[in-house]
Design an enzyme around this catalytic site. Structure first.
Site, short mmCIF file in Angstrom:
data_model
loop_
_atom_site.label_atom_id
_atom_site.label_comp_id
_atom_site.label_asym_id
_atom_site.label_seq_id
_atom_site.Cartn_x
_atom_site.Cartn_y
_atom_site.Cartn_z
N GLU A 1 -3.34 -8.67 2.94
CA GLU A 1 -3.82 -9.17 4.24
C GLU A 1 -5.34 -9.13 4.36
O GLU A 1 -5.91 -9.74 5.26
CB GLU A 1 -3.17 -8.39 5.38
CG GLU A 1 -3.72 -7.00 5.65
CD GLU A 1 -3.25 -5.93 4.69
OE1 GLU A 1 -3.61 -4.75 4.92
OE2 GLU A 1 -2.52 -6.24 3.72
N CYS B 1 0.83 -1.20 0.00
CA CYS B 1 0.00 0.00 0.00
C CYS B 1 0.87 1.26 0.00
O CYS B 1 1.70 1.43 -0.88
CB CYS B 1 -0.99 -0.04 1.16
SG CYS B 1 -2.31 1.19 1.04
N HIS C 1 -4.23 -4.52 -0.62
CA HIS C 1 -4.04 -5.05 0.73
C HIS C 1 -4.13 -6.58 0.70
O HIS C 1 -5.23 -7.14 0.82
CB HIS C 1 -5.10 -4.49 1.68
CG HIS C 1 -4.92 -3.05 2.01
ND1 HIS C 1 -4.11 -2.63 3.04
CD2 HIS C 1 -5.41 -1.94 1.44
CE1 HIS C 1 -4.13 -1.31 3.10
NE2 HIS C 1 -4.91 -0.86 2.13
#
Length: 214
Positions: free
Chosen positions: A194, A83, A192
């Site tokens: 995650e 990011c 992202h």
């Protein structure tokens, strides 16, 4: 056991990044979220995330004392930017504007309002927020086992505009742009992972297994 340092320079909630890496490491790596330059310097691999405005992120990185060790890590070991952490690797950003780390040649550009129109003539929202398809540009070990067209989760108003041929994956909103870039021991992604379900976890697991060679 290898040590993976997740760099915490005070920007963003990094709990989800840390927990995702702990999950995919499966006891094969020691994962540590840290603000200590010495811990980053001693790590085998470094993860450089970030959220928020680019000027604030760059200022916090300078003030934290982590800038020099992050730059060193980007040169000599497996390094993963996520990011805003990925955006900081370029020379400058239109947000601010801000001079950044200059690891990659190129800049980070805002989505131009005049181009943010979909195929039906409807205005697209900025920030770009949601699940987007990822299109493979060239093979890379970190993308092993992730099919072309897989969807990842994005939240951003700016995107990479590299001047070198370093794109690994592209996405479209509404035009195509680099969503992940890589060179030598560095891999950096705008979205992202995650928060990107099983495909994102596969990417993180590939980084845990990666030896830093493209």
């Amino acid at each position: 056991m290898q040590k993976i340092a997740i760099v915490d320079y005070g920007m963003g909630n990094l709990h989800s990044v840390t927990k995702a890496f702990e999950l995919v490491a499966e006891g094969r790596a020691q994962v540590e979220l840290t603000q200590d330059p010495a811990v980053v310097a001693a790590a085998d691999k470094v993860v450089f995330p970030g959220q928020g405005a680019m000027p604030d992120c760059m200022r916090h990185l300078d003030e934290s004392g982590l800038k020099a060790v992050v730059l060193q890590a980007s040169q000599d070991r497996p390094f993963f930017g996520i990011c805003v952490g990925a955006q900081l690797l370029f020379e400058r950003s239109e947000e601010g504007p801000t001079d950044s780390l200059g690891v990659f040649k190129g800049e980070v550009r805002r989505f131009p309002p005049e181009l943010m129109i979909d195929g039906h003539g409807q205005k697209l929202k900025v920030p770009h927020m949601g699940w987007n398809e990822m299109f493979i540009v060239r093979d890379h070990p970190l993308w092993a086992g992730i099919p072309d067209g897989e969807r990842f989760y994005f939240v951003h108003s700016y995107h990479f505009a590299p001047t070198d041929d370093i794109a690994v994956v592209e996405t479209a909103y509404p035009y195509r742009f680099a969503a992940a870039v890589a060179r030598d021991n560095i891999f950096a992604i705008q979205c992202h992972p995650e928060k990107s379900a099983q495909a994102g976890l596969k990417l993180l697991k590939n980084f845990v297994d990666w030896d830093g060679r493209a």
